[in-house]
Design a protein around this motif. Structure first.
Motif: not given
Lengths: 583, 583
Positions: A476, A480, A502
Motif C-alpha cells: 500500500s 501511495y 489508499v
C-alpha cells in the motif's frame, strides 16, 4: 447517477487494449492442461468442465449433443471427467448412509474436490477473470436455479457446482481488492473443509471437545498479544465484527447497570455512547437493536486523516453528563473502514478512565496489526481497553468468517448472557463445566470458526502472520508513493496511510482540466462508479469506491490479499487509466 | 451430583459385555482395508493415520521410531500415506500463492481430503466409536495445542488435522443422537466445501452474485411452503435460531414503535412478550439483549404435553394491558426443545389477531415438518404468523449452520435495520440494488449458509426431505412403542410424541423397587447422568438428558440423524440397560 448508457460509453474503445483482457476459458484450459502431467494433470481436466458449465447454463434444457462437444486439449471431448459416465444414474440416496454407499460417496466427493482444486488453481492465475459478471436478471436466466419436488441426479448436482463457481467472484484472485476480506489461504481452506466435515458447534465441550479447547488457547494468545496480563480475560468468536461490537456494547451496559438484564432499559437512566464520525455503522446498528437508540450514539469529530479528536470526545462526554445522560461506552476505531485511520487510543483511554466509561476498541480491520512488530505501535493504548473486536478474517486472511471479541474482565460475559437453562447446560456432567461456553453467547449453537485460525497460526507461526501483514502494508505504501504525485491523481487525505487503505481520485483528462468547479465535481463523482462497472464487465480487477461526507466518489484501495504483488499494483493503476481515459 | 467415584462404580462389570464395545482402531482399519480395492482402497489407507495420530498425540515430542510402526494390513508399516515423505520439508509458504505452488497445493489439499474421506467412511461405521472421550485437562495434555511464533511443516499440520478428528465427536455416526442437529449429509458437505472455497459473504450482489440469488429463490420457496400467498414476504439466513428469534422480536418492536430505532426503549411504553414455559431460552436472551428485560417475558403455562395453553395466554395478555403494559410479541413454539411439543397455532393466531400482537413461530426444531404431507398439520395456523424461525440444520440435517427467519411483511427488515452507510452500500451501482441484502441484517458481512441447503434441496427434491423427515418420525414412534410398556421404563408424558422427542426415565432394578419415594427420586436423578457418562466413556452412543420443572433427570431421545435405523434404536435401549443395570 450513472445510466447504463453512460457507463457503457466508450467501452468498445477501452476494450481495444486486448493485451490485458483475460484469455478465454478454453485457451486457459489448454495452457493449464499442458502445464502439468500425471495425477495433477488429470485433476486439471476437471477445469474443462468450467467451460461445460457455461454451455449447460446457456441451455437450461439438458443438451442432447454433449458427446459432440469440441475437444479442448485433453484427448477426449470434455468427458475426461468421470462425472457424466458415473453420476447420471446416481442420486443422493445412493450415498452414505446408504448401504454400500462408501465407494460411491468417495467417488462423488472426490469429483467435487477435483472441481474445487481446479477452481483454486484457476483463481490464482492472473490471466483468468476475477468475475464473470452478469446482471441479476440475466444470471437468473442463465441457469435453472429453481427448487423442485423431484430429486436431481448427482451429475446434475455436479453441474450446479460448476455453474455456481463459474459465476462466483474469485476472491483468491491476486487482483481482487474489493473488500477488507480478500484472498484464500490454503491451510485455512483445508481447516474449513475439516470443520465442515466435523459438523458440530461450539455449544459445549461434550459436542466439540477439541474446538472448545482450541478457542480457549487462541483467545488467550490473542489477549496476551493485546497486552492483558498473562492473557487473562474472556472472549468469544462471534458471527462477524458487527456482532462483536454489539456484544461489547451489551457488556458495557450490563457492567454499569446489571439490573438492565431483568428490567430492561426503562430501569436505567438515558445512556449515551460515543464513537467517531468515521466509525463503522455497526455501532449505530447495535444501539438500535439493544434499545439504546441511534440518537444516543454521539458522533465525535475526526481530523482530516479520519482519527477521532480526543478533545471533542471529552467535550461531548461532559456535555452529555450536564444533560443528565450517562456516558457508558466509547468505541474507538483501530483501522476505520474507509481511511484506515487509527484513533489515538492512549488519549481516549485517559478520557475513559477519567470519566469512568467502558472503552471498546473496534479493531475489526486494524486489530491484526498487533501481530506486526513494525506496525503495532499504531494501537498503543489498546491494552487499556475493556474490550476489543479483532477480525482475523480481514487482515490475517483467515477464511470467512472469523471474528473475535476479547474482554478484559473474566466472567462478565457469562453473567451478562447466561439464562441457565438446565435442559441445555446440565450441571451434573462428569467433566469441568467451565468449558461449556454456550451460555455466555447470544447464540445457542455457534458455528466453529476457530479451527481455521488455529491451524493457520500453527502453519505460519506468529512471524508468518507478521510477514503477511507487513507485506500488505508495504504494497500500500508502494501504491501511495506511485500515485501521490502522478498526473491525474489526487489523494483524498494527505500523508502516508496508516493502514493499507489508499484513498484517491482518478481524474480522467476530460475532467482534469475542467475549470467549472461544480461541473468538475459532478463529473468526478461519476468516474469511479463507471470505472468500477467496467472493471466488473471485463473482470480484470475489483476495487471499492464510495463518497464520504462532502467528498465525491473516490477509490478506496485496500490490500489484505496475500497473493497481491507490486506488479498487481502497477496493473491496477494501468487498468484504472485504461478504463477511465475516455470519461 | 454424581461423583467420579459413583459414575465409575461398576464400569468394569458393565464392560464385561464385550460384544457391543467397538473394535479397536487397528481391527477396524484391517477390515476397511480389505473391503475395498483400487483407488478407494488406497484412500482408505489414510485411515491408518488416525491410529498414527493417537501415537503422535500420546508423544508430543516427535516419535523417532515412526518407521518401526507395526504393519496393519496395507502392506507397509503405516507409511502408505505420502504425508511423511512429501510434507516434512514443506511449509504453508510453499503453497499458493507461491510461485509454482500449484502442484504442492493440490497435493496438500488432496492429502487433507484423503484424511477427511477416510474419517467420513469411518464415521458411518457402527463398529467405530462415536467419541474417543477425554477430560479437558487430559485432552490438553494428549497433544501440543499451543500456538507459537515459529511455523510448522505441512507434515505437522496434517498430524494436527488427524489429531483433531481423532478426538472429535463423530456427528455422522448412526448412533449419535445427542443434539437436535445430527448426521452428515454428503451433498450438504460437498456444498459446504464449495462454500469455503468460494470464501465470500452475503453482503452484496457484487461479492456473492449466485449465493444472493439462491438465498432469494430459497426463501421464497420456504415462504410458499409456510403458506404465504405467492411466497411473498421477506427473510434472511442468520447465525442460528437464537439470532433468528431475536430478529423477530426486533421487528415486532419496530413495527409497533418505529421511533424505537432512533430514540431507544425510553421512548416507548413498557413492552411485554409472551412465550410458553417450555419455550427456548433464546426468547429471554433476546429480551435481555434488546433492552426489554427478561422480566417482561411472560411465561405462559403449558399443558402436560408441553403445549402452550391458549386461555392462559389470553388471560396474561389482558392482565398485562390492565397494568398499562403493551403486549407486542407472542412467540409460539413449533417443536419445543425437550418435549417436541407444538403449540396450538390456530388458537394463538386468533388471540394475537384479537389483541393486535405480532405472532412469531419458533419452528427452529419443528418447522421442517412443513416439508412432510403427513406431519405438517401440526403447524396448522403457521400461515397466520408474522414471522417464523426455521432451522434446516436441525430436522433437515443441513450442515451447521443454517437458520432462516421468514417474515410476512416485505421491506420491514430493511427499514428496521438499515443504516444507509453510503460507504458500504453505494447507491450508484450499475445493477439492481434490491439484491444488496447487507443492510437489512444486523451483521455486516454474513456467512454464506445458503448453498448447502439449496444444493441438498436440488439433490433430494422436496420429496426427498419429506422421506427423510418421515423416517425419523417413524423411528421415534418405534422407540416409543418399544419402551412405553417395557419393564424399567417410564414415559415423562403420556401419548405418542408429536415430534421425534421421546422423553423417558430408565429405572435400574436397584431403583425400580425402592419404596421410599424421596430416596427413589434422588437415586433416579443420578441415573441418566451416570449412564450418559458411561456412554461417552465407551463411545458407543450419545443421547441427551435433563431435568424439567419438578421432574428429575430423564433421557430426551431425539432423532434427526438420517443414518439411524430400527436396529440403532434397539441398540440404544440395550445399551442403556447394559450401562445402567448396576445402578
Amino acid at each position: 447517477m450513472a445510466s447504463h448508457g453512460f457507463w457503457f460509453l466508450g467501452a468498445e474503445n477501452a476494450a481495444g487494449n486486448g493485451s490485458q483482457s483475460p484469455n478465454t476459458p478454453r485457451a486457459w484450459c489448454q495452457a493449464a492442461a499442458q502445464k502439468f502431467s500425471g495425477g495433477i494433470g488429470s485433476k486439471l481436466c476437471a477445469l474443462l468442465n468450467v467451460g461445460e458449465a457455461e454451455k449447460a447454463a446457456q441451455a437450461p434444457v439438458k443438451a442432447e449433443d454433449e458427446s459432440t462437444a469440441e475437444s479442448c486439449g485433453c484427448n477426449k471431448p470434455c468427458n475426461c471427467s468421470k462425472a457424466t459416465a458415473c453420476f447420471s444414474d446416481l442420486y443422493s440416496t445412493d450415498l452414505l448412509p446408504a448401504l454400500d454407499g462408501d465407494a460411491k460417496t468417495m467417488n462423488f466427493l472426490q469429483e467435487v474436490v477435483d472441481i474445487l482444486l481446479a477452481y483454486i488453481v484457476e483463481s490464482f492465475d492472473r490471466s483468468t477473470k476475477v468475475i464473470d459478471f452478469h446482471y441479476p436478471n440475466e444470471l437468473l436466466q442463465r441457469n435453472n436455479w429453481e427448487l423442485s419436488d423431484e430429486p436431481e441426479t448427482l451429475d446434475d448436482i455436479l453441474i450446479s457446482c460448476r455453474a455456481t463457481l463459474k459465476y462466483a467472484i474469485k476472491t483468491a484472485h491476486p487482483r481482487y481488492f474489493n473488500q477488507l476480506s480478500t484472498g484464500l489461504d490454503m491451510v485455512g481452506l483445508a481447516a474449513d473443509w475439516l470443520t465442515s466435515t466435523a459438523n458440530t458447534n461450539m455449544f459445549t465441550y461434550e459436542v466439540a471437545p477439541v474446538f472448545v479447547l482450541l478457542e480457549y488457547v487462541t483467545l488467550k494468545k490473542m489477549r496476551e498479544i493485546i497486552g492483558w496480563q498473562d492473557g487473562h480475560g474472556d472472549g468469544i468468536f462471534s458471527p462477524g465484527g458487527a456482532i462483536s461490537n454489539m456484544y461489547a456494547m451489551l457488556l458495557a451496559r450490563y457492567k454499569m447497570f446489571p439490573e438492565v438484564k431483568e428490567k430492561g432499559m426503562s430501569s436505567v437512566p438515558r445512556l449515551v455512547a460515543f464513537t467517531s464520525e468515521h466509525s463503522h455503522f455497526s455501532i449505530k446498528k447495535g444501539a438500535a437493536a439493544l434499545g439504546i437508540g441511534t440518537e444516543s450514539v454521539i458522533c465525535i469529530k475526526a481530523d482530516e486523516r479520519g482519527k477521532m479528536i480526543p478533545s471533542d470526545l471529552e467535550r461531548r462526554i461532559i456535555e452529555a453528563k450536564q444533560k443528565g445522560y450517562v456516558p457508558f461506552f466509547v468505541s474507538a476505531t483501530a483501522g476505520t473502514t474507509v481511511y484506515g485511520a487509527f484513533d489515538p487510543l492512549i488519549a481516549i483511554a485517559d478520557i475513559c478512565k477519567k470519566h469512568d466509561v467502558w472503552m471498546h476498541v473496534d479493531g475489526a480491520w486494524g486489530g491484526s496489526l498487533l501481530m506486526s512488530r513494525k506496525h503495532r505501535w499504531k494501537l498503543n493504548g489498546v491494552e487499556r481497553a475493556n474490550s476489543m473486536t479483532w477480525n482475523p478474517h480481514k487482515m490475517m486472511a483467515v477464511p470467512l468468517q472469523c471474528s473475535a471479541l476479547l474482554v478484559r474482565e473474566e466472567g462478565l460475559m457469562q453473567s451478562c448472557n447466561q439464562m441457565q437453562a438446565c435442559y441445555l447446560f446440565q450441571q451434573d456432567k462428569h467433566y469441568d463445566l467451565q468449558y461449556d461456553t454456550g451460555d455466555k453467547a447470544l447464540q445457542c449453537g455457534r458455528h466453529v470458526d476457530i479451527f481455521k485460525l488455529w491451524l493457520m497460526w500453527r502453519a505460519k507461526g506468529t512471524i508468518g502472520f507478521e510477514a503477511q501483514i507487513d507485506k500488505c502494508l508495504e504494497l500500500s505504501e508502494y501504491l501511495y508513493n506511485k500515485i501521490k504525485d502522478r498526473e491525474g491523481y489526487q489523494m483524498v487525505f494527505d500523508g502516508k496511510p496508516q493502514h493499507t487503505n489508499v484513498c484517491f481520485w482518478y481524474l480522467p483528462p476530460g475532467v482534469r482540466y475542467l475549470e467549472d468547479k461544480v461541473e468538475r465535481m459532478k463529473r468526478l463523482h461519476k468516474v469511479a462508479p463507471v470505472i468500477k462497472a467496467r472493471m466488473m464487465e471485463y473482470g480484470t480487477t475489483m476495487v471499492s469506491y464510495q463518497p464520504q461526507g462532502d467528498k465525491v466518489n473516490f477509490f478506496r484501495m485496500v490490500i489484505s490479499n496475500p497473493a497481491a504483488t507490486f506488479e498487481d499494483i502497477d496493473f491496477l493503476i494501468e487498468e484504472i487509466e485504461r478504463l477511465g481515459q475516455d470519461l
